[in-house]
Design a protein around this motif. Structure first.
Motif, PDB file in Angstrom:
ATOM      1  N   PHE A  99       0.862  -1.185   0.000  1.00  0.00           N
ATOM      2  CA  PHE A  99       0.000   0.000   0.000  1.00  0.00           C
ATOM      3  C   PHE A  99       0.896   1.231   0.000  1.00  0.00           C
ATOM      4  O   PHE A  99       1.835   1.328   0.794  1.00  0.00           O
ATOM      5  N   ASN A 100       0.602   2.168  -0.897  1.00  0.00           N
ATOM      6  CA  ASN A 100       1.386   3.402  -0.965  1.00  0.00           C
ATOM      7  C   ASN A 100       0.563   4.491  -1.646  1.00  0.00           C
ATOM      8  O   ASN A 100      -0.613   4.283  -1.989  1.00  0.00           O
ATOM      9  N   ALA A 101       1.172   5.639  -1.842  1.00  0.00           N
ATOM     10  CA  ALA A 101       0.477   6.786  -2.429  1.00  0.00           C
ATOM     11  C   ALA A 101       0.014   6.498  -3.851  1.00  0.00           C
ATOM     12  O   ALA A 101      -1.011   7.019  -4.298  1.00  0.00           O
ATOM     13  N   ASN A 102       0.762   5.667  -4.577  1.00  0.00           N
ATOM     14  CA  ASN A 102       0.345   5.323  -5.938  1.00  0.00           C
ATOM     15  C   ASN A 102      -0.969   4.554  -5.941  1.00  0.00           C
ATOM     16  O   ASN A 102      -1.808   4.734  -6.827  1.00  0.00           O
ATOM     17  N   ALA A 103      -1.151   3.684  -4.937  1.00  0.00           N
ATOM     18  CA  ALA A 103      -2.405   2.938  -4.841  1.00  0.00           C
ATOM     19  C   ALA A 103      -3.570   3.873  -4.527  1.00  0.00           C
ATOM     20  O   ALA A 103      -4.686   3.696  -5.037  1.00  0.00           O
TER      21      ALA A 103
END
Length: 496
Positions: free
Chosen positions: A108-112
């Motif tokens: 999970f990260n900002a791109n997701a």
């Protein structure tokens, strides 16, 4: 915890032998729960369908959101650890949790987050809050920092970002989330017996596995009110959120159970297809509203557990005004309005009813009342999937009874393609002013204007604000007292 409006201002162990080792006690403590729901969800992706039953199972359990809505309506961090709001109230900078994984192993990260919001607002989106997400511009700063720029001021945005339509999805899973959901939450789908039950199990990839006290949860689907009561009395079900209200008295009198009566932001309405004649005539819609005794409907549909409303807004909500006097119960006035509109009676209309008991029971009351002004109602009982496809999507209906449970969905009347068929440039312009009002006092005044406009134009007949009844085993802890949104937060549950 941060209130959603802050941004504008800145088996108990009983009969246990005394010699039983403590380790044995820990092993025998119950760690599973069985809940029942009236409606089975059509799928398990809340971004792809409008049914609230999807969120009742998946939100905060399988899927997570940047923010979390609490039982008291406040908002706290979830996948976002913190956020800052710019002075113009349009730019939000989120700091995201680190070392979080989706249940398929992807990070999970900002791109997701950007992918999820871009998808929700994209051209092919079927998200019911598509308009909201279309106005958001997500920018990735780094893996754990996301900037969200809103095209307009929305003091409720942090609340909206905690709803099911704002779940963060893993890009590789989106095509199959309806049947094989993938999220970052504490639970995963173990089994789905269509027409019977859904079982969730603790997710081994969850970031805080020790926090999961309930390891296994089964949701059973029981639409029939008599069967609901029987399942609880037999002990087949540990808790039944939003059970038929006719069961309240007998469960209150039974020491085996606890009864929780919750407030709501829901609006139970008689939906009318404004695109069909003669319902496009405001005089006919006013006649229908005047022919209906809201108090009789509340008693017949909800056993008295509700408050009359005169518009698509409820007591307790910011900016609420009482509009129940705009279209009071008046059968003679209703007859005159029908005559003014040139409607020849008997007028035959079909009322399409979903399986919820309040709809079926309320349909009986309203059918009898409309008969007094020459409207002959033919009721058509359908399953929830049929209602979603035929009534909601294809707009194939005259009348219907349904509870809209989202707290901030006044914008439905500004949507040109919504299933009510209501078209009003005047309301759209007013709603735009509501969204861009910077001062709370101005926004409250405009919300009052919107409520009056809807009460006068009657695109729907506004019946009541329901109260929801949850019946549960007396030893189950963590049930929500109020219901600002429809969720069953399994991580909050435990056994005494």
């Amino acid at each position: 915890m941060l209130n959603r409006r802050t941004v504008l201002a800145t088996g108990a162990l009983s009969a246990v032998p005394l010699m039983t080792p403590l380790s044995s006690l820990a092993q025998t403590k119950k760690d599973s729960v069985s809940l029942a729901l009236t409606l089975e969800p059509p799928g398990l992706d809340p971004t792809a369908g409008a049914a609230s039953s999807i969120a009742e199972i998946t939100l905060y359990n399988i899927y997570e959101t940047l923010t979390k809505i609490n039982a008291d309506g406040s908002v706290s961090p979830l996948l976002a650890e913190s956020w800052e709001v710019s002075p113009d109230l349009k730019t939000y900078t989120f700091k995201l949790r680190k070392n979080v994984k989706f249940q398929n192993g992807e990070p999970f990260n900002a791109n997701a987050v950007k992918f999820s919001f871009d998808r929700a607002g994209g051209d092919k989106s079927t998200n019911k809050d598509k308009r909201t997400f279309a106005g958001l511009n997500a920018k990735v700063v780094d893996d754990s920092t996301l900037v969200l720029i809103n095209s307009e001021i929305d003091p409720d945005l942090l609340f909206v970002l905690g709803q099911a339509t704002a779940i963060i999805v893993e890009p590789k899973s989106v095509a199959t989330n309806a049947t094989k959901p993938v999220g970052t939450g504490p639970y995963k789908l173990d089994a789905w017996a269509r027409g019977s039950s859904i079982t969730l199990g603790a997710s081994q990839s969850f970031r805080q596995p020790s926090a999961i006290r309930i390891k296994r949860a089964t949701f059973r689907f029981i639409p029939d009110p008599a069967a609901q009561v029987a399942a609880m009395l037999a002990g087949d079900v540990d808790a039944f959120p939003r059970i038929t209200p006719r069961s309240v008295a007998q469960f209150k009198a039974n020491p085996r159970f606890q009864v929780v009566i919750s407030g709501s932001r829901a609006k139970t309405i008689l939906a009318m297809n404004n695109a069909r004649k003669p319902l496009g005539d405001v005089r006919v819609r006013r006649a229908i509203a005047a022919a209906i005794d809201r108090k009789a409907v509340i008693q017949g549909a909800a056993d008295g557990l509700g408050a009359p409303i005169g518009s698509y807004y409820v007591p307790g909500a910011f900016g609420y005004i009482d509009t129940t006097g705009v279209n009071p119960y008046d059968v003679e006035k209703a007859k005159k309005l029908m005559a003014e509109a040139g409607v020849k009676t008997p007028l035959e209309l079909t009322m399409t009813l979903p399986p919820a008991p309040y709809a079926r029971q309320g349909g009986e009351v309203i059918t009898a009342e409309l008969a007094k002004i020459g409207i002959v109602v033919k009721t058509q009982n359908v399953e929830w999937a049929q209602w979603l496809s035929g009534t909601y999507t294809n707009k194939n209906y005259d009348l219907s009874i349904v509870s809209h449970v989202e707290p901030f969905d006044l914008n439905n009347y500004a949507k040109p393609d919504y299933y009510w068929g209501y078209q009003s440039d005047k309301f759209k312009a007013l709603y735009e002013k509501i969204q861009t009002a910077e001062r709370p006092a101005d926004r409250a005044r405009l919300l009052g204007d919107a409520q009056r406009m809807l009460a006068e134009e009657v695109p729907s007949v506004y019946l009541y604000q329901p109260q929801w009844v949850t019946v549960a085993n007396k030893n189950l802890r963590g049930l929500w007292k109020d219901m600002p949104v429809f969720v069953n937060d399994l991580s909050a549950l435990s056994w005494a």
